[in-house]
Design a protein around this motif. Structure first.
Motif, PDB file in Angstrom:
ATOM      1  N   GLY A   2       0.820  -1.198   0.000  1.00  0.00           N
ATOM      2  CA  GLY A   2       0.000   0.000   0.000  1.00  0.00           C
ATOM      3  C   GLY A   2       0.855   1.250   0.000  1.00  0.00           C
ATOM      4  N   ASP A  13       5.807   3.398   0.372  1.00  0.00           N
ATOM      5  CA  ASP A  13       5.205   2.075   0.320  1.00  0.00           C
ATOM      6  C   ASP A  13       5.287   1.388   1.675  1.00  0.00           C
ATOM      7  OD1 ASP A  13       4.623   2.218  -2.421  1.00  0.00           O
ATOM      8  OD2 ASP A  13       6.611   1.486  -2.959  1.00  0.00           O
ATOM      9  N   ASP A  15       3.555  -2.352   3.593  1.00  0.00           N
ATOM     10  CA  ASP A  15       2.746  -3.548   3.474  1.00  0.00           C
ATOM     11  C   ASP A  15       1.313  -3.181   3.867  1.00  0.00           C
ATOM     12  OD1 ASP A  15       2.470  -6.629   3.520  1.00  0.00           O
ATOM     13  OD2 ASP A  15       1.711  -5.967   5.484  1.00  0.00           O
ATOM     14  N   ASP A  16       0.323  -3.711   3.139  1.00  0.00           N
ATOM     15  CA  ASP A  16      -1.078  -3.394   3.431  1.00  0.00           C
ATOM     16  C   ASP A  16      -1.447  -3.656   4.889  1.00  0.00           C
ATOM     17  OD1 ASP A  16      -1.798  -2.454   0.936  1.00  0.00           O
ATOM     18  OD2 ASP A  16      -3.153  -4.104   0.451  1.00  0.00           O
ATOM     19  N   ARG A  17      -0.955  -4.755   5.441  1.00  0.00           N
ATOM     20  CA  ARG A  17      -1.290  -5.095   6.832  1.00  0.00           C
ATOM     21  C   ARG A  17      -0.735  -4.045   7.792  1.00  0.00           C
ATOM     22  NH1 ARG A  17      -3.463  -8.655   9.972  1.00  0.00           N
ATOM     23  NH2 ARG A  17      -2.511  -9.284  11.937  1.00  0.00           N
ATOM     24  N   LEU A  19       0.079  -0.975   7.002  1.00  0.00           N
ATOM     25  CA  LEU A  19      -0.599   0.298   6.709  1.00  0.00           C
ATOM     26  C   LEU A  19      -1.967   0.369   7.388  1.00  0.00           C
ATOM     27  CD1 LEU A  19      -0.282   2.957   5.152  1.00  0.00           C
ATOM     28  CD2 LEU A  19      -1.377   1.836   3.198  1.00  0.00           C
ATOM     29  N   ALA A  20      -2.694  -0.736   7.432  1.00  0.00           N
ATOM     30  CA  ALA A  20      -4.001  -0.746   8.091  1.00  0.00           C
ATOM     31  C   ALA A  20      -3.859  -0.442   9.587  1.00  0.00           C
ATOM     32  CB  ALA A  20      -4.689  -2.096   7.890  1.00  0.00           C
ATOM     33  N   LYS A  64      -3.548   4.409   0.721  1.00  0.00           N
ATOM     34  CA  LYS A  64      -3.962   3.707  -0.501  1.00  0.00           C
ATOM     35  C   LYS A  64      -3.543   2.246  -0.382  1.00  0.00           C
ATOM     36  CE  LYS A  64      -5.109   3.148  -4.831  1.00  0.00           C
ATOM     37  NZ  LYS A  64      -6.337   2.437  -4.964  1.00  0.00           N
ATOM     38  N   PHE A  65      -4.534   1.360  -0.328  1.00  0.00           N
ATOM     39  CA  PHE A  65      -4.276  -0.059  -0.152  1.00  0.00           C
ATOM     40  C   PHE A  65      -4.271  -0.779  -1.493  1.00  0.00           C
ATOM     41  CE2 PHE A  65      -5.981   1.521   3.801  1.00  0.00           C
ATOM     42  CZ  PHE A  65      -5.134   0.951   4.735  1.00  0.00           C
ATOM     43  N   TYR A  66      -3.356  -1.714  -1.634  1.00  0.00           N
ATOM     44  CA  TYR A  66      -3.255  -2.492  -2.862  1.00  0.00           C
ATOM     45  C   TYR A  66      -4.441  -3.437  -2.984  1.00  0.00           C
ATOM     46  CZ  TYR A  66      -1.528  -5.918  -6.195  1.00  0.00           C
ATOM     47  OH  TYR A  66      -1.412  -6.769  -7.257  1.00  0.00           O
ATOM     48  N   ARG A  67      -4.764  -4.098  -1.879  1.00  0.00           N
ATOM     49  CA  ARG A  67      -5.851  -5.073  -1.880  1.00  0.00           C
ATOM     50  C   ARG A  67      -7.169  -4.392  -1.518  1.00  0.00           C
ATOM     51  NH1 ARG A  67      -1.961  -9.111   0.670  1.00  0.00           N
ATOM     52  NH2 ARG A  67      -1.387 -10.294  -1.181  1.00  0.00           N
ATOM     53  N   ARG A  70     -10.258  -5.876   3.368  1.00  0.00           N
ATOM     54  CA  ARG A  70      -9.650  -5.402   4.603  1.00  0.00           C
ATOM     55  C   ARG A  70      -9.060  -6.568   5.380  1.00  0.00           C
ATOM     56  NH1 ARG A  70     -14.131  -1.027   6.627  1.00  0.00           N
ATOM     57  NH2 ARG A  70     -13.836   0.377   4.887  1.00  0.00           N
TER      58      ARG A  70
END
Length: 107
Positions: A2, A13, A15-17, A19-20, A64-67, A70
């Motif tokens: 993300g 950048d 990691d999505d996890r 970033l959440a 901004k998340f890649y996936r 959630r």
């Protein structure tokens, strides 16, 4: 992977996890009107240093998340990140602690 975008200019950048979890901590502090600094280690491709920014309630942030889906949150990690964010050193990413099944919440 993300993206964390600060004031429309700085794009980093994560990691999505991660970033959440950062989003929960950052937005919680900003909703309370708290300012603080956020530091991260830069990628080796841009010098392998570190960057620090000052976050305040009026700054513009984009997560901004890649996936599209959630990821479940590890409340122990949220608590650990919040603890460092409330310290004089400010927010930085700490390793994710093991999570107990009941501590994970869907986000």
């Amino acid at each position: 992977m993300g993206k964390f975008i600060y004031d429309g200019a700085l794009k980093v950048d994560f990691d999505d996890r991660a970033l959440a979890h950062l989003q929960v901590v950052i937005m919680s502090k900003l909703r309370r009107g708290e300012s603080f600094h956020f530091t991260w280690k830069d990628d080796a491709a841009i010098g392998d240093g570190r960057t620090s920014i000052w976050l305040h309630p009026r700054c513009t942030l984009v997560f901004k998340f890649y996936r599209g889906q959630r990821a479940p949150l590890n409340l122990a990690w949220v608590d650990a990140l919040a603890a460092v964010a409330n310290s004089p050193s400010g927010l930085y990413i700490v390793p994710e602690p093991a999570e107990a099944e009941q501590e994970s919440v869907a986000w």
